[in-house]
Design an enzyme around this catalytic site. Structure first.
Site, PDB file in Angstrom:
ATOM      1  N   GLU A 248      19.992  53.176  48.823  1.00  0.00           N
ATOM      2  CA  GLU A 248      20.734  52.909  47.949  1.00  0.00           C
ATOM      3  C   GLU A 248      22.474  52.471  47.918  1.00  0.00           C
ATOM      4  O   GLU A 248      22.319  52.116  47.024  1.00  0.00           O
ATOM      5  CB  GLU A 248      20.989  54.301  47.286  1.00  0.00           C
ATOM      6  CG  GLU A 248      22.380  54.967  46.090  1.00  0.00           C
ATOM      7  CD  GLU A 248      21.953  56.428  45.975  1.00  0.00           C
ATOM      8  OE1 GLU A 248      22.033  56.448  45.039  1.00  0.00           O
ATOM      9  OE2 GLU A 248      21.252  57.418  47.102  1.00  0.00           O
ATOM     10  N   ARG A 274      43.594  29.426  28.823  1.00  0.00           N
ATOM     11  CA  ARG A 274      45.085  30.308  28.030  1.00  0.00           C
ATOM     12  C   ARG A 274      46.448  29.470  27.898  1.00  0.00           C
ATOM     13  O   ARG A 274      46.594  28.877  29.585  1.00  0.00           O
ATOM     14  CB  ARG A 274      45.253  32.098  28.494  1.00  0.00           C
ATOM     15  CG  ARG A 274      46.575  32.417  28.418  1.00  0.00           C
ATOM     16  CD  ARG A 274      46.604  33.134  27.506  1.00  0.00           C
ATOM     17  NE  ARG A 274      47.922  33.809  27.049  1.00  0.00           N
ATOM     18  CZ  ARG A 274      48.040  34.662  26.341  1.00  0.00           C
ATOM     19  NH1 ARG A 274      47.687  34.453  24.554  1.00  0.00           N
ATOM     20  NH2 ARG A 274      49.746  35.099  26.060  1.00  0.00           N
ATOM     21  N   LEU A 343      45.503  39.383  35.293  1.00  0.00           N
ATOM     22  CA  LEU A 343      45.442  37.482  34.499  1.00  0.00           C
ATOM     23  C   LEU A 343      45.532  37.445  33.268  1.00  0.00           C
ATOM     24  O   LEU A 343      45.878  36.552  32.513  1.00  0.00           O
ATOM     25  CB  LEU A 343      44.678  37.113  35.410  1.00  0.00           C
ATOM     26  CG  LEU A 343      45.449  36.913  36.991  1.00  0.00           C
ATOM     27  CD1 LEU A 343      44.208  36.315  37.744  1.00  0.00           C
ATOM     28  CD2 LEU A 343      46.443  36.139  37.001  1.00  0.00           C
ATOM     29  N   HIS A 344      44.433  38.686  32.665  1.00  0.00           N
ATOM     30  CA  HIS A 344      44.794  39.083  31.118  1.00  0.00           C
ATOM     31  C   HIS A 344      45.656  39.137  30.409  1.00  0.00           C
ATOM     32  O   HIS A 344      45.203  38.921  29.452  1.00  0.00           O
ATOM     33  CB  HIS A 344      43.108  39.330  30.660  1.00  0.00           C
ATOM     34  CG  HIS A 344      41.934  38.682  31.237  1.00  0.00           C
ATOM     35  ND1 HIS A 344      41.279  38.407  32.283  1.00  0.00           N
ATOM     36  CD2 HIS A 344      41.087  38.199  30.160  1.00  0.00           C
ATOM     37  CE1 HIS A 344      40.337  37.887  32.042  1.00  0.00           C
ATOM     38  NE2 HIS A 344      39.931  38.137  30.849  1.00  0.00           N
TER      39      HIS A 344
END
Length: 383
Positions: A248, A274, A343-344
């Site tokens: 798992e 950007r 960074l966005h």
């Protein structure tokens, strides 16, 4: 760095998994988030194209391959779609592996065909309000009464609990020597039918992320479970659970790293698109250094993770190594999500963007399957 752990058969399977995700998962993610639950029909559709029951014998509808790398491919494609829900690996890999290992032939004939076909949905109920990573602290009890067990207790955070038909419940054996929890650490794994009248599914948790992963409490009050629904031998429940933990945790680490890699790739594209101060964002040294750091951390994690995958495939992955890769990759995914959101800029702080959703969705990975702190303790005790 080229990955060398797959061959052409895995690549062909990846094409099937990726096509399924693009066709059946991606178009529905927003709707599922809004509804707070995944369509039940998704399990059936996954079963129809052979994405469930990996490793289970063909006579029960499975793929009959013991190669764990097919599970890896499936988990990676789901994570790279930008989602950790639906948790199909919980149904197919974790529960499916548990049933395949501990069921009697009669139980396999009864349960595995539905699991492989996706016509019955399975989940697990281990965690309790006062027992999370410390599994031995569970208070749910199972008392043998003739050909039945009488189960009492409350489970918490049962994933896909509102759509599941069956749930594998871990319960401490009632010893008659004192209050629940004071007896020896013996337990059973019981298959509980969620449609039974003495089983109560609670209200969905209002989580901060993973909204489509319906997560509920499960209440068991004098719930009668046939003894024929016990997995394996009585008293070995904790040992059986420990047997599944390494797998798992590796599964969670695989998803976490694929999720982080997807976020990084999307962020690199954003930094080229950007423009800031008249030039692409990636021309700023700080941005380039940030991306370089993330690329290096991801590459190192990829090398370790792939090594763990091979070790598990050969039956050699230790509990300590599984703990290492789980805590490292989930913590790394959190760092990647945080730095990529930065960074966005303002656009990143939105659930409309992958990075915004990932920032909250990825946080739970550091808790479920064993918290980071618990896993460090496991590793530390082995040193």
């Amino acid at each position: 760095m080229k990955r060398r752990i797959f061959d052409e058969t895995h690549d062909a399977f990846r094409a099937v998994a990726r096509s399924f995700v693009q066709r059946e998962v991606l178009p529905n993610l927003a709707r599922w988030d809004e509804a707070g639950v995944v369509d039940r029909d998704l399990w059936r559709k996954a079963g129809e194209v052979g994405l469930l029951g990996l490793g289970i014998e063909e006579c029960y509808g499975g793929s009959a391959t013991a190669d764990y790398r097919y599970h890896v491919v499936w988990n990676e494609e789901l994570a790279r779609a930008g989602t950790l829900s639906p948790a199909l690996n919980l149904h197919s890999e974790v529960v499916g592996g548990c049933l395949d290992r501990f069921c009697t032939p009669e139980q396999k004939r009864r349960w595995l065909p539905g699991l492989c076909a996706g016509t019955s949905i399975w989940t697990m109920a281990i965690t309790e309000p006062a027992a999370g990573s410390d599994v031995a602290a569970i208070q749910t009890t199972a008392r043998r009464d003739g050909e039945e067990y009488v189960v009492n207790g409350q489970k918490a955070f049962v994933s896909h609990g509102t759509v599941a038909d069956f749930v594998v419940v871990l319960a401490r054996l009632a010893t008659g020597e004192g209050p629940a929890g004071t007896g020896p650490p013996q337990a059973v794994l019981l298959v509980v039918d969620t449609g039974a009248s003495d089983v109560t599914i609670g209200r969905k948790e209002a989580k901060i992320g993973l909204r489509s992963l319906d997560t509920v409490p499960l209440f068991l009050q004098d719930t009668r479970v046939p003894a024929t629904h016990r997995l394996g031998e009585e008293g070995f429940g904790f040992l059986y659970l420990l047997d599944t933990l390494a797998r798992e945790r590796l599964s969670i680490s695989v998803s976490a790293l694929a999720f982080a890699e997807r976020l990084y790739e999307e962020t690199v594209e954003h930094c080229h698109r950007r423009r800031v101060y008249g030039a692409p964002l990636c021309e700023l040294q700080h941005v380039r250094f940030t991306l370089a750091e993330l690329a290096t951390e991801l590459a190192a994690a990829r090398a370790f993770t792939d090594a763990c995958i091979i070790e598990h495939n050969e039956g050699e992955l230790s509990t300590e190594e599984a703990s290492m890769v789980k805590w490292w990759n989930t913590e790394l995914c959190g760092r990647v999500a945080d730095r990529c959101l930065q960074l966005h800029g303002g656009m990143g702080y939105s659930s409309d963007l992958l990075v915004g959703r990932a920032f909250v969705d990825s946080r739970a990975q550091r808790i479920y399957g064993g918290s980071t702190e618990t896993l460090k303790e496991v590793i530390g005790q082995s040193i």
